[in-house]
Design an enzyme around this catalytic site. Sequence first.
Site, short mmCIF file in Angstrom:
data_model
loop_
_atom_site.label_atom_id
_atom_site.label_comp_id
_atom_site.label_asym_id
_atom_site.label_seq_id
_atom_site.Cartn_x
_atom_site.Cartn_y
_atom_site.Cartn_z
N CYS A 215 9.04 52.69 29.25
CA CYS A 215 9.01 52.34 27.83
C CYS A 215 7.59 52.11 27.35
O CYS A 215 7.26 52.32 26.20
CB CYS A 215 9.85 51.10 27.58
SG CYS A 215 9.36 49.71 28.63
N GLU B 96 14.70 44.52 23.98
CA GLU B 96 13.52 45.25 24.48
C GLU B 96 13.89 46.72 24.37
O GLU B 96 14.71 47.22 25.14
CB GLU B 96 13.26 44.88 25.95
CG GLU B 96 12.85 43.44 26.17
CD GLU B 96 11.41 43.18 25.76
OE1 GLU B 96 10.67 44.16 25.51
OE2 GLU B 96 11.04 42.01 25.67
N ASN C 1 15.62 53.02 34.07
CA ASN C 1 14.31 53.43 34.60
C ASN C 1 13.62 52.44 35.53
O ASN C 1 12.93 52.84 36.45
CB ASN C 1 13.37 53.81 33.44
CG ASN C 1 13.17 52.68 32.45
OD1 ASN C 1 14.02 51.79 32.32
ND2 ASN C 1 12.07 52.72 31.74
N GLU D 90 9.72 39.07 26.95
CA GLU D 90 10.09 38.83 28.33
C GLU D 90 8.81 38.60 29.12
O GLU D 90 7.72 39.00 28.70
CB GLU D 90 10.89 40.01 28.89
CG GLU D 90 12.24 40.13 28.20
CD GLU D 90 13.24 41.00 28.94
OE1 GLU D 90 12.82 41.96 29.60
OE2 GLU D 90 14.44 40.71 28.83
#
Length: 502
Positions: A302, A268, A170, A477
């Site tokens: 997400c 993640e 994505n 991150e």
Amino acid sequence: MTDTPTATDTPTATDTAAFPPGQLFIGGTWREAFDGGRMDITAPATGTKLTDVAKATTADVDAAVAAARAAFDSGIWSGLTTRERGRILQRAYQLMRERTEELAQAESANVGKPITFARVVDVNNAAELYEFYASLGHHLDGSVRETTNTKHVYVKTEPLGVVAAITPFNFPLILSSTKIAPALLAGNTVVHKPAGDTPLSALIMARILTEAGVPDGVFNVVTGSGAELGDHLVGHPDVDKVAFTGSTEIGAHAAALAGKTLKSFTAELGGNAANILFADADLNTAIHTVIGAFVFNTGQFCMAGPRLLVERPIYEVVLGILADALPHVPFGDITNPETVIGPLASATQLEKVAAIVERAKKAGARVVTGGEKVELNGGFYYQPTVLADVAPDAEVVIEETFGPVLTVQPFDTEEEAIQIANSTRYGLASGIQTADLAKAHRVAAQLEAGITWINGWALLDAATPFGGVKNSGWGREGGAEAMASYQRSHSIVFNLEQGPAQ
Ligand code: NAP
């Protein structure tokens, strides 16, 4: 650095100068997969073939890991100072700025992103990640520790070795940059496996990093199928760390494999954020935020806000405003700079979203707006969709739809809003829309999420760490915090006592 193609004035995603079709980037060289295999890359806006890329085999993965291992062990990269590596990342940042159009066109065509978003979100944020970590190269220090007796202790940081960077479909450019920039700054070497459907920007980045001065073998790209290559890469004995972004299911599978081989792993994973709209919010601003939070990237985000929780007194009012507003959000042609909603990234994603909405309808959800596929140029389009009267435990509420679909639930009290917001297995993002800042602080502190936005959504920046709790993963991150995922500490202890060693 052989066979590096040269730039052209008007690059496009399929331009053979942007990256050589059908080739992997291993050890500083472009070459075909060992068996010559290729796979088609489809344009989501038309459903037609865009280009093709190499379909790597496990032998190609071995070659990429061997190149990364040799480059790491040679010290050609880890032997530079952090500041020197930072300067090379800064050059990469500058090249990304110069080639914004090339990167944006590739990301837009490959993922189906409206071109304006590809420019101002994807390329801009990815470039800023390189800029941020380049600048961090001037500030990373070890430390000296106070001790109780006659010793001198300093703690230095060291790279981990070979990093496998595995990314989802994505946000290919941003999510690879969140890994590659800090991993390289720390002195690691990298094997990047982008998503099978959306690898084009990774191939362009191979060229950019090479031109910036990243030595041969330090950055390698293997394109192909995760189902065929993933276990081999994650379990590879010469890979020291796996940085994975993707679904909770595949992330859990990969984490287990990394655990078996005792590798460092960051995860993640999926998300299903709640956006809590209190009746005291500025409704004009809040509605913009609500819509952006679920249609951005066609909901394939997400950190999207697909669960809207509305304080009961304004529940029907909000549904009415959404029903009126959504048909006017610019939809369709991704080359039009005004377009906000493009297609889903693949036929698979389109069918998945359509099936979830059909099941929700059958289960009694009220379709406030949308709820259908859109026939447009053969692309993978779905209407922005709002569903009300959904059961709290309905599939469309508790699972990640990953499409432009918003469920709306009413709540009566702060406590109830928090309870509903936290009632999924995910915990990545969350949002609160309110004019009452004391309430915002109070509620934010109780939300199970790695990030909470107050009166806005998706306000991300290279300096801000993000990541999940619960089934949304672990590790962070972004920001200086990410460096901890790519370095280990090494304590050096001097005995300062005279006489025999202790
Ligand atoms: P996915 O199916 O889990 O794939 C992610 C990556 O893993 C792809 O490169 C995939 O390759 C690869 N892969 C497949 N099988 C593997 C295996 N056995 N071992 C190792 N890697 C393997 O996820 P996706 O559908 O691309 O992305 C959507 C998901 O990612 C959503 O759940 C979304 O929430 C999550 N996501 C999370 C974040 C975050 O920051 N938390 C950000 C973005 C997306 P192929 O593509 O070739 O199959």
